[in-house]
Design a protein around this motif. Structure first.
Motif, PDB file in Angstrom:
ATOM      1  N   ALA A  57       0.830  -1.205   0.000  1.00  0.00           N
ATOM      2  CA  ALA A  57       0.000   0.000   0.000  1.00  0.00           C
ATOM      3  C   ALA A  57       0.866   1.257   0.000  1.00  0.00           C
ATOM      4  N   GLY A  58       1.961   1.231   0.749  1.00  0.00           N
ATOM      5  CA  GLY A  58       2.878   2.372   0.762  1.00  0.00           C
ATOM      6  C   GLY A  58       3.473   2.626  -0.608  1.00  0.00           C
ATOM      7  N   ALA A  59       3.821   1.549  -1.322  1.00  0.00           N
ATOM      8  CA  ALA A  59       4.359   1.704  -2.680  1.00  0.00           C
ATOM      9  C   ALA A  59       3.291   2.250  -3.619  1.00  0.00           C
ATOM     10  N   GLY A  60       2.079   1.748  -3.508  1.00  0.00           N
ATOM     11  CA  GLY A  60       0.985   2.232  -4.364  1.00  0.00           C
ATOM     12  C   GLY A  60       0.658   3.694  -4.101  1.00  0.00           C
ATOM     13  N   LEU A  61       0.573   4.059  -2.835  1.00  0.00           N
ATOM     14  CA  LEU A  61       0.307   5.459  -2.504  1.00  0.00           C
ATOM     15  C   LEU A  61       1.481   6.349  -2.907  1.00  0.00           C
ATOM     16  N   GLY A  62       2.683   5.794  -2.847  1.00  0.00           N
ATOM     17  CA  GLY A  62       3.854   6.542  -3.298  1.00  0.00           C
ATOM     18  C   GLY A  62       3.782   6.862  -4.776  1.00  0.00           C
ATOM     19  N   LEU A  63       3.269   5.922  -5.578  1.00  0.00           N
ATOM     20  CA  LEU A  63       3.101   6.193  -7.009  1.00  0.00           C
ATOM     21  C   LEU A  63       2.133   7.354  -7.236  1.00  0.00           C
ATOM     22  N   ILE A  64       1.068   7.380  -6.458  1.00  0.00           N
ATOM     23  CA  ILE A  64       0.131   8.512  -6.539  1.00  0.00           C
ATOM     24  C   ILE A  64       0.848   9.794  -6.115  1.00  0.00           C
ATOM     25  N   GLY A  65       1.676   9.700  -5.073  1.00  0.00           N
ATOM     26  CA  GLY A  65       2.430  10.862  -4.600  1.00  0.00           C
ATOM     27  C   GLY A  65       3.406  11.379  -5.638  1.00  0.00           C
ATOM     28  N   ILE A  66       4.081  10.467  -6.337  1.00  0.00           N
ATOM     29  CA  ILE A  66       5.005  10.888  -7.392  1.00  0.00           C
ATOM     30  C   ILE A  66       4.251  11.643  -8.471  1.00  0.00           C
ATOM     31  N   TRP A  67       3.127  11.113  -8.892  1.00  0.00           N
ATOM     32  CA  TRP A  67       2.308  11.779  -9.915  1.00  0.00           C
ATOM     33  C   TRP A  67       1.907  13.177  -9.426  1.00  0.00           C
ATOM     34  N   TYR A  68       1.462  13.255  -8.182  1.00  0.00           N
ATOM     35  CA  TYR A  68       0.993  14.525  -7.632  1.00  0.00           C
ATOM     36  C   TYR A  68       2.110  15.565  -7.562  1.00  0.00           C
ATOM     37  N   VAL A  69       3.276  15.195  -7.017  1.00  0.00           N
ATOM     38  CA  VAL A  69       4.329  16.196  -6.847  1.00  0.00           C
ATOM     39  C   VAL A  69       4.949  16.601  -8.182  1.00  0.00           C
ATOM     40  N   ARG A  70       4.956  15.700  -9.163  1.00  0.00           N
ATOM     41  CA  ARG A  70       5.444  16.101 -10.491  1.00  0.00           C
ATOM     42  C   ARG A  70       4.505  17.134 -11.105  1.00  0.00           C
ATOM     43  N   LYS A  71       3.188  16.922 -10.981  1.00  0.00           N
ATOM     44  CA  LYS A  71       2.225  17.914 -11.478  1.00  0.00           C
ATOM     45  C   LYS A  71       2.368  19.228 -10.709  1.00  0.00           C
ATOM     46  N   ARG A  72       2.577  19.148  -9.392  1.00  0.00           N
ATOM     47  CA  ARG A  72       2.736  20.345  -8.569  1.00  0.00           C
ATOM     48  C   ARG A  72       3.976  21.128  -8.991  1.00  0.00           C
ATOM     49  N   ASP A  73       5.103  20.445  -9.174  1.00  0.00           N
ATOM     50  CA  ASP A  73       6.320  21.118  -9.614  1.00  0.00           C
ATOM     51  C   ASP A  73       6.134  21.774 -10.974  1.00  0.00           C
ATOM     52  N   ALA A  74       5.461  21.087 -11.897  1.00  0.00           N
ATOM     53  CA  ALA A  74       5.214  21.663 -13.220  1.00  0.00           C
ATOM     54  C   ALA A  74       4.350  22.913 -13.102  1.00  0.00           C
ATOM     55  N   ALA A  75       3.334  22.883 -12.237  1.00  0.00           N
ATOM     56  CA  ALA A  75       2.469  24.046 -12.054  1.00  0.00           C
ATOM     57  C   ALA A  75       3.238  25.213 -11.434  1.00  0.00           C
ATOM     58  N   ILE A  76       4.115  24.928 -10.481  1.00  0.00           N
ATOM     59  CA  ILE A  76       4.928  25.984  -9.861  1.00  0.00           C
ATOM     60  C   ILE A  76       5.841  26.622 -10.903  1.00  0.00           C
ATOM     61  N   LYS A  77       6.456  25.801 -11.750  1.00  0.00           N
ATOM     62  CA  LYS A  77       7.339  26.335 -12.790  1.00  0.00           C
ATOM     63  C   LYS A  77       6.569  27.148 -13.819  1.00  0.00           C
ATOM     64  N   ARG A  78       5.372  26.681 -14.205  1.00  0.00           N
ATOM     65  CA  ARG A  78       4.536  27.461 -15.140  1.00  0.00           C
ATOM     66  C   ARG A  78       4.151  28.801 -14.533  1.00  0.00           C
ATOM     67  N   HIS A  79       3.799  28.796 -13.264  1.00  0.00           N
ATOM     68  CA  HIS A  79       3.409  30.034 -12.590  1.00  0.00           C
ATOM     69  C   HIS A  79       4.593  31.007 -12.518  1.00  0.00           C
ATOM     70  N   ALA A  80       5.778  30.485 -12.192  1.00  0.00           N
ATOM     71  CA  ALA A  80       6.963  31.338 -12.117  1.00  0.00           C
ATOM     72  C   ALA A  80       7.304  31.909 -13.489  1.00  0.00           C
ATOM     73  N   ALA A  81       7.155  31.103 -14.537  1.00  0.00           N
ATOM     74  CA  ALA A  81       7.437  31.592 -15.887  1.00  0.00           C
ATOM     75  C   ALA A  81       6.428  32.654 -16.301  1.00  0.00           C
ATOM     76  N   ALA A  82       5.169  32.454 -15.939  1.00  0.00           N
ATOM     77  CA  ALA A  82       4.142  33.440 -16.277  1.00  0.00           C
ATOM     78  C   ALA A  82       4.392  34.750 -15.529  1.00  0.00           C
ATOM     79  N   ARG A  83       4.787  34.671 -14.272  1.00  0.00           N
ATOM     80  CA  ARG A  83       5.075  35.887 -13.503  1.00  0.00           C
ATOM     81  C   ARG A  83       6.296  36.604 -14.058  1.00  0.00           C
ATOM     82  N   ALA A  84       7.296  35.842 -14.506  1.00  0.00           N
ATOM     83  CA  ALA A  84       8.496  36.463 -15.083  1.00  0.00           C
ATOM     84  C   ALA A  84       8.157  37.156 -16.398  1.00  0.00           C
ATOM     85  N   ALA A  85       7.245  36.562 -17.166  1.00  0.00           N
ATOM     86  CA  ALA A  85       6.852  37.168 -18.438  1.00  0.00           C
ATOM     87  C   ALA A  85       6.029  38.437 -18.227  1.00  0.00           C
ATOM     88  N   GLU A  86       5.312  38.518 -17.118  1.00  0.00           N
ATOM     89  CA  GLU A  86       4.479  39.687 -16.832  1.00  0.00           C
ATOM     90  C   GLU A  86       5.227  40.796 -16.095  1.00  0.00           C
TER      91      GLU A  86
END
Length: 94
Positions: A57-86
């Motif tokens: 179960a820990g491994a399975g939930l970890g896979l969900i966690g990996i998916w979540y934090v990768r999406k979170r990091d991508a969103a943070i980078k998109r937000h930072a790029a948008a703020r830099a462009a503005e």
């Protein structure tokens, strides 16, 4: 009873290698599961099979966690790029 009020502003959250940390934890849970599987009979005789399934179960939930934090990091980078462009430095003639 007095309501609690902070005496100072909360610090910024610490950012670190979140994806690597979650990935490492997931790998650890999966390795623990694989190590325990050959001894399933021993765990079953003692009523401890939940240890084996907890690792899976820990491994399975970890896979969900990996998916979540990768999406979170991508969103943070998109937000930072948008703020830099503005920012005004990006448009010197504005």
């Amino acid at each position: 009873m007095a309501k609690w009020t902070p005496k100072h502003e909360a610090p910024e959250p610490l950012e670190g290698p979140v994806v690597a940390t979650i990935t490492g934890g997931t790998i650890l849970w999966f390795v623990l599961f694989v190590v325990q599987v050959p001894f399933y009979g021993w765990f079953d005789d003692r009523g401890l099979t939940s240890w084996v399934w907890t690792c899976l179960a820990g491994a399975g939930l970890g896979l969900i966690g990996i998916w979540y934090v990768r999406k979170r990091d991508a969103a943070i980078k998109r937000h930072a790029a948008a703020r830099a462009a503005e920012s005004p430095e990006a448009h010197p003639g504005a």
